[in-house]
Design a protein around this motif. Structure first.
Motif, PDB file in Angstrom:
ATOM      1  N   GLY A 143      -1.043  46.912  38.841  1.00  0.00           N
ATOM      2  CA  GLY A 143      -1.213  46.079  37.650  1.00  0.00           C
ATOM      3  C   GLY A 143      -2.009  44.809  37.904  1.00  0.00           C
TER       4      GLY A 143
ATOM      5  N   TYR B 295      -5.809  43.711  38.592  1.00  0.00           N
ATOM      6  CA  TYR B 295      -7.118  44.352  38.470  1.00  0.00           C
ATOM      7  C   TYR B 295      -8.262  43.388  38.737  1.00  0.00           C
TER       8      TYR B 295
ATOM      9  N   VAL C 187      -8.586  48.620  33.566  1.00  0.00           N
ATOM     10  CA  VAL C 187      -8.050  47.563  32.698  1.00  0.00           C
ATOM     11  C   VAL C 187      -7.791  48.124  31.299  1.00  0.00           C
TER      12      VAL C 187
ATOM     13  N   ALA D 179      -4.729  50.131  31.264  1.00  0.00           N
ATOM     14  CA  ALA D 179      -3.549  49.258  31.298  1.00  0.00           C
ATOM     15  C   ALA D 179      -3.281  48.669  29.912  1.00  0.00           C
TER      16      ALA D 179
ATOM     17  N   PRO E  95       0.518  46.015  26.737  1.00  0.00           N
ATOM     18  CA  PRO E  95       1.154  44.865  27.364  1.00  0.00           C
ATOM     19  C   PRO E  95       1.092  43.687  26.402  1.00  0.00           C
TER      20      PRO E  95
ATOM     21  N   VAL F 239      -0.701  38.599  29.718  1.00  0.00           N
ATOM     22  CA  VAL F 239      -1.647  38.773  30.809  1.00  0.00           C
ATOM     23  C   VAL F 239      -1.865  37.418  31.467  1.00  0.00           C
TER      24      VAL F 239
ATOM     25  N   HIS G 116       5.184  47.385  40.305  1.00  0.00           N
ATOM     26  CA  HIS G 116       4.225  46.867  39.319  1.00  0.00           C
ATOM     27  C   HIS G 116       4.412  45.360  39.157  1.00  0.00           C
TER      28      HIS G 116
ATOM     29  N   ASP H   5       2.676  41.020  32.210  1.00  0.00           N
ATOM     30  CA  ASP H   5       2.630  42.480  32.244  1.00  0.00           C
ATOM     31  C   ASP H   5       1.473  42.988  33.092  1.00  0.00           C
ATOM     32  N   LEU H   6       0.427  42.184  33.157  1.00  0.00           N
ATOM     33  CA  LEU H   6      -0.671  42.550  34.062  1.00  0.00           C
ATOM     34  C   LEU H   6      -1.430  41.307  34.483  1.00  0.00           C
TER      35      LEU H   6
END
Lengths: 454, 454
Positions: free
Chosen positions: B128, B130, B141, B144, B149, B152, B223, B237-238
């Motif tokens: 997760g 990137y 991306v 994802a 999500p 970020v 993750h 979330d990412l």
């Protein structure tokens, strides 16, 4: 006792010079400005946008009022029309509200500007035919539009003509634009001019070229009702003149001062018209040196007027500053079209003695895959031998025209197409392709010329 | 028998060189390109706009596919990862779908590009997180984001970081941008960086600076679930990395070839890395000469990659062409902000040994009275002695950034602020003031420096 600078004309050139000199010299310089109208330092270029409704009030177009200039110690006389220059006596006679007045000077700056060219045809003095040069002109056009005319004919397809055509179309008038050259905007080469004609027609401007106006017809009240041309008669409610301007130099000529290109005043690079007799001139009434052709030209633009005024002001203050000449850079917008040019067109290059090569490329204003990508066409003219860029022209949609400044600086610095192609210009997908359109054009020129011999 | 050019890397630099040389030499040159990925000649700079949804398909970002290159006679091997260069034997070993293959060459071009800098902190290998450098990165991306999500964190506030922040905000994510410098975009001077921070926050990007990332926390699946910083932990979330890139030069270094600034390859102006052994390099893996400082710098940009590739291609074809160096021109857009820079910032100028003066002016993108007028700020840095422009930075709204090209050409041609102030730039109310913002800045610099002594 303070020296006295007398300025004739209170717009860009006159007031730039007055302000610059006064700021530098203070009490050591008395500055008197004679201005025919009630306004100073205004944007004549903004008039089309005032007429279009983008600008709501006349006041918005005024950068600095007479009162503001007076607060800076400049004696601005509005409503004062200079009628005679007496070089031997060092004085100017002016007509004012009080009658006739005489103003002595130590230095004289002539900044009388320009006036719209009126066609020399029968009926040209009818009511309802408007030039667009002063704020008073703009107000007269707006007054005429308040009468809800339905039809307008713009005579002349230069910058003011096409900008006024946009203004009229946006106000809902049936707008006919008549130009005597084969394409609108004669400072743009014909094949790009064709793109302009097509684009303007798509935006509801009835472009008629090449059409020569042979007269105007008036009704019994003396108000224009038709434009007579070599391609028929066009009925109209009003006429706007957009066929360019000419230098207002009768006053200077009447005093025995020299005139040059198109009747403009031949100043030297410092802005001196008659150094011995302390006469300076600047702005739309003077000629300039074209940096590419080396020739004297008449390019009346606000950008030059401001810089020439600054130059004269600095020189009056004891500096030694030169106006470096012009490239003929100009740009405009017509509804959705952006148009720009700098330097020499193909024919101009030939007329100036260059053996040139010309290339034209189609590109996009941003990376082609971006949603804001718009079409644009760039033409470059370059010298076959020196490979120097001689001129550039751009016609395109939103985001196209500003790139003319890149071309202008290439000309200013006498860059070759090879050098221009390899410069480090900005790039990001919302703004340009990885090779900017200007560089794409330079690459095409390099390709056309072949790589230089080793 | 034809000479063989072997190219490692099939993006801008590699394919520009390959195409240019092949077009010039035809059958006299065999060209083989080794590319790890399935794609060639694509716009990595377009990835943020693909993620944002401006660009609908990966294919839109590809300027020329492997098939199109093959149709031009270039033997493109996709899925081929070069693993070893044997300079003495003149061959490269690559891992392909078929196993290991060896490619002999007469000339070798290393165009291995760059890769995102990954923070060297605990947890940086969590899922997760990137980078954004290749099309495969972009696809990851997007995959994802398909999982919807909500949060970020962008780590790094360079060009890619702020562009990805825009993309994420426009997709409705709660977007935090973390940068280690006091203001976002460290290539912009701090006081303009402050404008960027304020502007980005107004556009719903949660800018946190100066904040240093000290680690990442992952959930039980490995993750990423939080970014740990010296100013607290940010749940997410990412994570997207936007802290810049570094040259991919392990392969070259492993062969004993030299590396220079930031590990990039020190080529000469013709693109030669090892002339004797016929090794060339171009693109995001090489260093360049900065034209203003005269120093070697690492500025990985698509604009340079294309020009460096073209240069190598021409030289392989027997021409003698130089890459003229860089100015560090760059531009970007972040939601409603436009940002651009060229040349040296104030500190950079000092570091390079200049005694500089800096001026900052506020202006508008068009004549101030026009409805499309937007604010813009221009900073100019100039040398106190020579009065040459050393650098320029622009932060503003729509219509601001493209003016960096005017500044870039001023730098390119070593213009003084005095000269720049008096150039003939384009003017019309929808596009500029009568003194263009760049010229207003030049005037401010002249005023700050005082007029030159006579």
């Amino acid at each position: 006792m303070a020296r006295r600078l007398l300025v004739i004309g209170g717009d860009a050139a006159g007031m730039s010079a007055a302000s610059t000199a006064k700021r530098a010299l203070g009490d050591a310089l008395e500055v008197v400005v004679l201005e025919r109208q009630p306004w100073t330092s205004y944007s004549a270029c903004g008039i089309p946008y005032w007429v279009a409704g983008d600008v709501s009030a006349l006041e918005d177009l005024i950068a600095r009022t007479p009162e503001q200039h007076r607060a800076n110690g400049i004696d601005v006389r509005t409503g004062a029309t200079a009628t005679e220059i007496d070089l031997d006596a060092g004085k100017v006679v002016a007509r004012t509200a009080d009658g006739t007045e005489s103003f002595a000077y130590d230095d004289l700056l002539i900044a009388t500007g320009a006036e719209p060219v009126r066609p020399d045809v029968p009926g040209a003095d009818a009511a309802g035919i408007y030039g667009v040069q002063t704020l008073a002109d703009g107000r007269r056009v707006l007054d005429a539009l308040a009468g809800r005319p339905r039809h307008v004919v713009i005579v002349g397809a230069g910058y003011i003509g096409v900008e006024m055509a946009e203004a009229c179309v946006r106000r809902g008038l049936q707008t006919v634009l008549v130009g005597k050259h084969p394409t609108p905007m004669p400072t743009i080469d014909p094949e790009l001019g064709q793109l302009i004609a097509t684009g303007m027609r798509a935006d509801d401007i009835d472009v008629r070229v090449p059409v020569t106006v042979t007269g105007f017809e008036a009704d019994l009240d003396g108000h224009v009702q038709a434009v007579v041309t070599d391609h028929g008669t066009i009925e109209t409610d009003l006429v706007i003149l957009g066929a360019g301007v000419r230098a207002r130099t009768e006053l200077a000529a009447g005093a025995g001062l020299p005139t040059g290109i198109k009747g403009a005043l031949p100043v030297d690079s410092r802005g001196r018209l008659d150094a011995e007799r302390h006469v300076w001139a600047a702005g739309d009434c003077v000629e300039s040196r074209h940096r590419v052709s080396g020739q004297q030209v008449y390019v009346p633009l606000g950008t030059h007027a401001n810089k020439q005024g600054l130059t004269v002001g600095r020189n009056l203050a004891g500096d030694d500053m030169e106006f470096p000449g012009v490239l003929g850079t100009a740009m405009t917008k017509v509804v959705t079209l952006e148009i720009a040019r700098t330097g020499l067109g193909e024919q101009e290059a030939s007329d100036a003695g260059f053996t040139s090569v010309a290339v034209t490329i189609d590109a996009t204003t941003s990376a082609g895959y971006m949603p804001n990508a718009r079409s644009m066409t760039v033409k470059l003219v370059a010298d076959r031998t020196s490979r120097q860029v001689l001129g550039a022209q751009i016609v395109g949609r939103e985001g196209a025209a500003l790139r003319i400044d890149t071309c202008a600086l290439a000309l200013w610095n006498e860059m070759t197409v090879d050098d221009l192609m390899m410069t480090d210009l900005g790039y990001a997908p919302p703004f340009a392709s990885v090779w900017d359109p200007v560089q794409q054009a330079a690459r095409a020129a390099v390709s056309e010329l072949g790589r230089p011999l080793r």
